[in-house]
Design a protein around this motif. Structure first.
Motif, short mmCIF file in Angstrom:
data_model
loop_
_atom_site.label_atom_id
_atom_site.label_comp_id
_atom_site.label_asym_id
_atom_site.label_seq_id
_atom_site.Cartn_x
_atom_site.Cartn_y
_atom_site.Cartn_z
N GLU A 38 0.80 -1.22 0.00
CA GLU A 38 0.00 0.00 0.00
C GLU A 38 0.83 1.27 0.00
O GLU A 38 0.31 2.34 -0.31
CB GLU A 38 -0.97 -0.01 1.18
N TRP A 39 2.08 1.22 0.39
CA TRP A 39 2.90 2.42 0.38
C TRP A 39 4.38 2.07 0.34
O TRP A 39 4.76 0.92 0.55
CB TRP A 39 2.59 3.31 1.59
N PHE A 40 5.19 3.06 0.05
CA PHE A 40 6.64 2.89 0.10
C PHE A 40 7.28 4.17 0.63
O PHE A 40 6.69 5.24 0.60
CB PHE A 40 7.22 2.52 -1.27
N GLN A 41 8.51 4.01 1.10
CA GLN A 41 9.28 5.14 1.60
C GLN A 41 10.72 4.94 1.14
O GLN A 41 11.30 3.88 1.38
CB GLN A 41 9.20 5.18 3.12
N THR A 42 11.28 5.94 0.50
CA THR A 42 12.67 5.86 0.05
C THR A 42 13.59 6.09 1.24
O THR A 42 13.47 7.08 1.95
CB THR A 42 12.95 6.91 -1.04
N GLU A 43 14.48 5.15 1.47
CA GLU A 43 15.39 5.23 2.61
C GLU A 43 16.78 5.72 2.24
O GLU A 43 17.41 6.42 3.01
CB GLU A 43 15.50 3.85 3.28
N GLU A 44 17.27 5.34 1.08
CA GLU A 44 18.65 5.68 0.72
C GLU A 44 18.79 5.64 -0.81
O GLU A 44 18.21 4.79 -1.46
CB GLU A 44 19.60 4.67 1.35
N ILE A 45 19.55 6.56 -1.33
CA ILE A 45 19.84 6.58 -2.77
C ILE A 45 21.36 6.51 -2.92
O ILE A 45 22.10 7.28 -2.30
CB ILE A 45 19.31 7.87 -3.43
N ARG A 46 21.80 5.56 -3.74
CA ARG A 46 23.22 5.40 -4.02
C ARG A 46 23.41 5.33 -5.53
O ARG A 46 22.45 5.12 -6.27
CB ARG A 46 23.75 4.10 -3.43
N GLY A 47 24.62 5.47 -5.96
CA GLY A 47 24.89 5.33 -7.38
C GLY A 47 26.32 4.96 -7.65
O GLY A 47 27.18 5.05 -6.77
N GLN A 48 26.54 4.54 -8.87
CA GLN A 48 27.89 4.19 -9.31
C GLN A 48 28.34 5.23 -10.32
O GLN A 48 27.59 5.61 -11.22
CB GLN A 48 27.88 2.81 -9.97
N VAL A 49 29.57 5.70 -10.16
CA VAL A 49 30.14 6.68 -11.08
C VAL A 49 31.22 6.00 -11.89
O VAL A 49 32.11 5.33 -11.36
CB VAL A 49 30.74 7.87 -10.30
N VAL A 50 31.12 6.15 -13.21
CA VAL A 50 32.11 5.60 -14.13
C VAL A 50 32.58 6.72 -15.05
O VAL A 50 31.76 7.39 -15.68
CB VAL A 50 31.52 4.43 -14.96
N ASP A 51 33.87 6.94 -15.09
CA ASP A 51 34.47 7.98 -15.94
C ASP A 51 33.83 9.36 -15.73
O ASP A 51 33.55 10.10 -16.67
CB ASP A 51 34.39 7.60 -17.42
N GLY A 52 33.54 9.69 -14.48
CA GLY A 52 33.01 11.00 -14.15
C GLY A 52 31.54 11.20 -14.38
O GLY A 52 31.03 12.30 -14.20
N SER A 53 30.80 10.14 -14.75
CA SER A 53 29.36 10.25 -14.98
C SER A 53 28.62 9.18 -14.18
O SER A 53 29.15 8.11 -13.92
CB SER A 53 29.02 10.05 -16.46
N VAL A 54 27.38 9.49 -13.84
CA VAL A 54 26.55 8.51 -13.14
C VAL A 54 26.21 7.38 -14.10
O VAL A 54 25.68 7.61 -15.19
CB VAL A 54 25.25 9.15 -12.61
N ALA A 55 26.56 6.17 -13.70
CA ALA A 55 26.32 5.00 -14.55
C ALA A 55 25.15 4.15 -14.06
O ALA A 55 24.51 3.46 -14.85
CB ALA A 55 27.57 4.13 -14.62
N TYR A 56 24.86 4.21 -12.76
CA TYR A 56 23.83 3.34 -12.20
C TYR A 56 23.24 3.95 -10.95
O TYR A 56 23.95 4.60 -10.18
CB TYR A 56 24.45 1.98 -11.84
N PHE A 57 21.95 3.76 -10.74
CA PHE A 57 21.25 4.22 -9.55
C PHE A 57 20.78 3.01 -8.74
O PHE A 57 20.34 2.02 -9.32
CB PHE A 57 20.01 5.03 -9.94
N GLN A 58 20.89 3.12 -7.42
CA GLN A 58 20.40 2.07 -6.53
C GLN A 58 19.64 2.74 -5.40
O GLN A 58 20.14 3.69 -4.79
CB GLN A 58 21.57 1.25 -5.99
N VAL A 59 18.41 2.28 -5.14
CA VAL A 59 17.55 2.91 -4.14
C VAL A 59 17.07 1.86 -3.14
O VAL A 59 16.54 0.82 -3.52
CB VAL A 59 16.33 3.57 -4.82
N ARG A 60 17.28 2.16 -1.85
CA ARG A 60 16.77 1.29 -0.79
C ARG A 60 15.39 1.81 -0.42
O ARG A 60 15.21 2.99 -0.10
CB ARG A 60 17.69 1.32 0.42
#
Length: 68
Positions: A38-60
């Motif tokens: 019925e609901w969600f809450q974002t707890e944490e946002i992480r990402g991977q940086v490759v060659d100075g750019s964001v390559a991937y997003f990961q959300v808990r």
């Protein structure tokens, strides 16, 4: 009005596109096996940086689903 009881579960979604897509992927996949989300809450946002750019997003994400 009926009283409800909820259970919490923590999941992690990922996407090479966006934070939004990572959240949607996590909820979509969880809803295949978990009923009554019925609901969600974002707890944490992480990402991977490759060659100075964001390559991937990961959300808990914490999801709440009705029990009983």
């Amino acid at each position: 009005m009926t009283d409800h009881v909820y259970r919490l579960s923590e999941i992690v979604g990922s996407s090479g596109t966006s934070v939004d897509e990572a959240i949607r992927t996590a909820i979509r996949k969880a809803s295949q096996t978990v009923r009554n989300i019925e609901w969600f809450q974002t707890e944490e946002i992480r990402g991977q940086v490759v060659d100075g750019s964001v390559a991937y997003f990961q959300v808990r994400v914490e999801i709440g689903f009705r029990v009983g």
